[in-house]
Design a protein around this motif. Structure first.
Motif, PDB file in Angstrom:
ATOM      1  N   MET A 275       0.692  -1.037  -0.068  1.00 37.18           N
ATOM      2  CA  MET A 275       0.099  -0.119   0.287  1.00 37.18           C
ATOM      3  C   MET A 275       1.044   1.126  -0.077  1.00 37.18           C
ATOM      4  SD  MET A 275      -2.864   1.220   2.813  1.00 37.18           S
ATOM      5  CE  MET A 275      -1.646   1.953   3.794  1.00 37.18           C
ATOM      6  N   GLU A 276       1.944   1.370   0.632  1.00 37.19           N
ATOM      7  CA  GLU A 276       2.949   2.547   0.937  1.00 37.19           C
ATOM      8  C   GLU A 276       3.438   2.772  -0.255  1.00 37.19           C
ATOM      9  OE1 GLU A 276       5.165   1.698   4.324  1.00 37.19           O
ATOM     10  OE2 GLU A 276       3.588   2.030   5.712  1.00 37.19           O
ATOM     11  N   LYS A 277       3.886   1.444  -1.141  1.00 38.24           N
ATOM     12  CA  LYS A 277       4.506   1.710  -2.303  1.00 38.24           C
ATOM     13  C   LYS A 277       3.799   2.211  -3.618  1.00 38.24           C
ATOM     14  CE  LYS A 277       7.847  -2.233  -1.547  1.00 38.24           C
ATOM     15  NZ  LYS A 277       8.263  -3.768  -1.936  1.00 38.24           N
ATOM     16  N   LEU A 278       2.576   1.908  -3.624  1.00 36.82           N
ATOM     17  CA  LEU A 278       1.507   2.337  -4.436  1.00 36.82           C
ATOM     18  C   LEU A 278       1.327   3.692  -4.126  1.00 36.82           C
ATOM     19  CD1 LEU A 278      -1.975   3.193  -5.030  1.00 36.82           C
ATOM     20  CD2 LEU A 278      -0.662   2.095  -6.809  1.00 36.82           C
ATOM     21  N   TYR A 279       1.205   4.364  -3.018  1.00 35.59           N
ATOM     22  CA  TYR A 279       0.860   5.886  -2.953  1.00 35.59           C
ATOM     23  C   TYR A 279       1.928   6.869  -3.215  1.00 35.59           C
ATOM     24  CZ  TYR A 279      -3.985   4.650  -1.697  1.00 35.59           C
ATOM     25  OH  TYR A 279      -5.295   3.897  -1.820  1.00 35.59           O
ATOM     26  N   LYS A 280       3.090   6.068  -2.876  1.00 35.10           N
ATOM     27  CA  LYS A 280       4.588   6.957  -3.182  1.00 35.10           C
ATOM     28  C   LYS A 280       4.733   6.946  -4.867  1.00 35.10           C
ATOM     29  CE  LYS A 280       9.352   6.567  -2.159  1.00 35.10           C
ATOM     30  NZ  LYS A 280      10.474   6.008  -1.587  1.00 35.10           N
ATOM     31  N   LEU A 281       4.109   5.801  -5.378  1.00 33.56           N
ATOM     32  CA  LEU A 281       4.308   5.830  -6.906  1.00 33.56           C
ATOM     33  C   LEU A 281       3.526   6.821  -7.479  1.00 33.56           C
ATOM     34  CD1 LEU A 281       5.470   4.326  -9.347  1.00 33.56           C
ATOM     35  CD2 LEU A 281       3.448   2.951  -9.206  1.00 33.56           C
ATOM     36  N   ASP A 282       2.245   7.161  -6.772  1.00 38.12           N
ATOM     37  CA  ASP A 282       1.380   8.116  -7.404  1.00 38.12           C
ATOM     38  C   ASP A 282       1.452   9.422  -6.784  1.00 38.12           C
ATOM     39  OD1 ASP A 282       0.195   6.093  -8.827  1.00 38.12           O
ATOM     40  OD2 ASP A 282      -1.580   5.824  -7.762  1.00 38.12           O
ATOM     41  N   HIS A 283       2.444   9.440  -5.787  1.00 40.48           N
ATOM     42  CA  HIS A 283       2.376  10.661  -5.234  1.00 40.48           C
ATOM     43  C   HIS A 283       1.100  11.341  -4.430  1.00 40.48           C
ATOM     44  CE1 HIS A 283       5.765  10.908  -8.290  1.00 40.48           C
ATOM     45  NE2 HIS A 283       6.263  11.343  -7.216  1.00 40.48           N
ATOM     46  N   ALA A 284       0.661  10.348  -3.839  1.00 40.14           N
ATOM     47  CA  ALA A 284      -0.414  10.716  -3.491  1.00 40.14           C
ATOM     48  C   ALA A 284      -0.567  10.223  -1.961  1.00 40.14           C
ATOM     49  CB  ALA A 284      -1.896   9.681  -3.923  1.00 40.14           C
ATOM     50  N   PRO A 285      -1.552  11.137  -1.022  1.00 43.31           N
ATOM     51  CA  PRO A 285      -1.564  10.850   0.304  1.00 43.31           C
ATOM     52  C   PRO A 285      -2.025   9.469   0.658  1.00 43.31           C
ATOM     53  CG  PRO A 285      -2.677  12.748  -0.068  1.00 43.31           C
ATOM     54  CD  PRO A 285      -2.515  11.976  -1.432  1.00 43.31           C
ATOM     55  N   LEU A 286      -1.186   8.620   1.978  1.00 42.83           N
ATOM     56  CA  LEU A 286      -1.738   7.491   2.345  1.00 42.83           C
ATOM     57  C   LEU A 286      -3.321   7.524   2.739  1.00 42.83           C
ATOM     58  CD1 LEU A 286       1.370   6.521   4.190  1.00 42.83           C
ATOM     59  CD2 LEU A 286       0.524   5.209   2.272  1.00 42.83           C
ATOM     60  N   PRO A 287      -3.857   6.194   2.696  1.00 41.62           N
ATOM     61  CA  PRO A 287      -5.117   6.421   3.149  1.00 41.62           C
ATOM     62  C   PRO A 287      -5.414   6.336   4.524  1.00 41.62           C
ATOM     63  CG  PRO A 287      -4.926   4.414   1.621  1.00 41.62           C
ATOM     64  CD  PRO A 287      -3.406   5.068   2.148  1.00 41.62           C
ATOM     65  N   GLN A 288      -6.549   7.032   5.100  1.00 44.39           N
ATOM     66  CA  GLN A 288      -6.725   6.843   6.547  1.00 44.39           C
ATOM     67  C   GLN A 288      -7.066   5.236   6.758  1.00 44.39           C
ATOM     68  OE1 GLN A 288     -10.752   7.849   7.898  1.00 44.39           O
ATOM     69  NE2 GLN A 288     -10.848   8.769   5.898  1.00 44.39           N
ATOM     70  N   ILE A 289      -6.534   4.823   8.182  1.00 43.46           N
ATOM     71  CA  ILE A 289      -6.852   3.443   8.368  1.00 43.46           C
ATOM     72  C   ILE A 289      -8.288   3.322   9.223  1.00 43.46           C
ATOM     73  CG2 ILE A 289      -5.921   1.568   9.788  1.00 43.46           C
ATOM     74  CD1 ILE A 289      -4.556   2.331   7.226  1.00 43.46           C
ATOM     75  N   SER A 290      -8.941   2.786   8.736  1.00 46.22           N
ATOM     76  CA  SER A 290     -10.336   2.563   9.490  1.00 46.22           C
ATOM     77  C   SER A 290     -11.119   1.118   9.237  1.00 46.22           C
ATOM     78  CB  SER A 290     -11.313   3.708   8.889  1.00 46.22           C
ATOM     79  OG  SER A 290     -12.565   3.392   9.308  1.00 46.22           O
ATOM     80  N   ALA A 291     -11.665   0.484  10.350  1.00 45.62           N
ATOM     81  CA  ALA A 291     -12.283  -0.792   9.878  1.00 45.62           C
ATOM     82  C   ALA A 291     -13.808  -0.259   9.636  1.00 45.62           C
ATOM     83  CB  ALA A 291     -12.003  -1.382  11.318  1.00 45.62           C
ATOM     84  N   ASN A 292     -14.220   0.748   9.802  1.00 48.11           N
ATOM     85  CA  ASN A 292     -15.674   0.924   9.455  1.00 48.11           C
ATOM     86  C   ASN A 292     -15.940   1.769   8.410  1.00 48.11           C
ATOM     87  OD1 ASN A 292     -16.729  -1.027  11.542  1.00 48.11           O
ATOM     88  ND2 ASN A 292     -15.891   0.600  13.086  1.00 48.11           N
ATOM     89  N   PHE A 293     -14.966   2.303   7.885  1.00 46.66           N
ATOM     90  CA  PHE A 293     -15.263   3.246   6.754  1.00 46.66           C
ATOM     91  C   PHE A 293     -16.258   2.861   5.628  1.00 46.66           C
ATOM     92  CE2 PHE A 293     -14.130   5.280   2.678  1.00 46.66           C
ATOM     93  CZ  PHE A 293     -14.029   6.701   3.139  1.00 46.66           C
ATOM     94  N   TYR A 294     -16.133   1.829   5.291  1.00 47.23           N
ATOM     95  CA  TYR A 294     -16.873   1.143   4.301  1.00 47.23           C
ATOM     96  C   TYR A 294     -18.325   0.745   4.366  1.00 47.23           C
ATOM     97  CZ  TYR A 294     -16.833  -3.616   6.062  1.00 47.23           C
ATOM     98  OH  TYR A 294     -16.732  -4.762   7.120  1.00 47.23           O
ATOM     99  N   LYS A 295     -18.737   0.939   5.933  1.00 50.13           N
ATOM    100  CA  LYS A 295     -19.881   0.595   6.503  1.00 50.13           C
ATOM    101  C   LYS A 295     -20.632   2.015   6.583  1.00 50.13           C
ATOM    102  CE  LYS A 295     -18.473  -3.464   9.205  1.00 50.13           C
ATOM    103  NZ  LYS A 295     -18.596  -3.850  10.662  1.00 50.13           N
TER     104      LYS A 295
END
Length: 261
Positions: free
Chosen positions: A120-140
């Motif tokens: 995950m960290e490699k992908l967002y570094k590649l895209d020069h984008a902020p890392l996602p927030q970490i949340s177990a319930n975001f999708y709900k």
């Protein structure tokens, strides 16, 4: 709306943007010239609407296919969106967890992942984008339009395809990730929905891209243009190969087809 002479769709990363994921001034000027020539420039990307608006700020771009066709906008108005049912997200999340792959969930404006991984960290570094927030319930708690699987093990891609092939389409868009959208949705479908909404099916259409998730986009337009930095597989599906995104390939391609003159 009906005065347009052509439509041109641009992928972002590896296409319209430079290596730092910024919009070069030459491409900015090209977009302005297209509008002056009554040609509509549009973005077709896996990125979210919020990211697209930030990246294209200061340009006349107000229409785009975002989240790989899951959320589509014409002249700043949403014309189609395709939320992923909660039960499908939960099933995919369960499998991804057993394989040790984190999963990010995207709304139109935000994204969050279950947990952090190196992929995950490699992908967002590649895209020069902020890392996602970490949340177990975001999708709900939000309407989710696209999912991102973080995996560097391409051998396990087939497990996802075998289990969810009737529900999702998986695009491996980097060495670290797979974009996940509902079956039947893609950049191709998003472009078709936009063209139909504009009632401009008779106009010439062009698309610039470099990735596997651009192949559907190539099928949806009359003229498909691959960047020189694309893989040979992607180039083989194009009508024309322009220069690299780092070598003014957008302007070269637009000039080749007489769109900037």
């Amino acid at each position: 709306m009906n005065n347009y002479k052509a439509l041109v769709f641009f992928d972002l990363d590896g296409t319209l943007l430079d290596a730092e994921s910024n919009l070069p001034k030459e491409n900015h000027q090209a977009i302005l010239q297209l509008r002056k020539n009554k040609i509509l420039p549009l973005v077709a990307s896996g990125r979210s609407p919020k990211e697209i608006k930030q990246i294209t700020k200061g340009t006349p771009i107000d229409s785009y296919v975002s989240l790989n066709g899951q959320f589509n906008v014409v002249e700043n108005k949403v014309i189609s969106k395709h939320a992923i049912p909660l039960k499908y997200i939960q099933k995919l999340m369960a499998l991804s967890k057993t394989l040790g792959h984190s999963l990010a969930c995207y709304t139109a404006d935000e994204y969050a992942a279950c947990y952090s991984t190196e992929s995950m960290e490699k992908l967002y570094k590649l895209d020069h984008a902020p890392l996602p927030q970490i949340s177990a319930n975001f999708y709900k708690e939000h309407e989710i339009y696209m999912l991102y699987l973080f995996s560097e093990d391409e051998e396990t891609d087939r497990f996802y395809q075998a289990e969810f092939g009737d529900t999702f389409t998986f695009f491996r868009d980097s060495p670290y990730s797979l974009a996940v959208v509902l079956k039947g949705q893609s950049k191709k479908a998003g472009i078709q929905q936009i063209v139909e909404h504009l009632k401009l099916n008779e106009l010439p259409t062009y698309a610039f891209g470099d990735g596997n998730n651009d192949l559907g986009m190539f099928e949806a337009v009359q003229t498909a243009i691959a960047m020189d930095n694309a893989s040979e597989h992607v180039k083989s599906h194009a009508d024309f190969v322009t220069k690299s995104h780092m070598d003014d390939g957008i302007c070269f391609g637009l000039n080749y087809f007489g769109l900037l003159g």
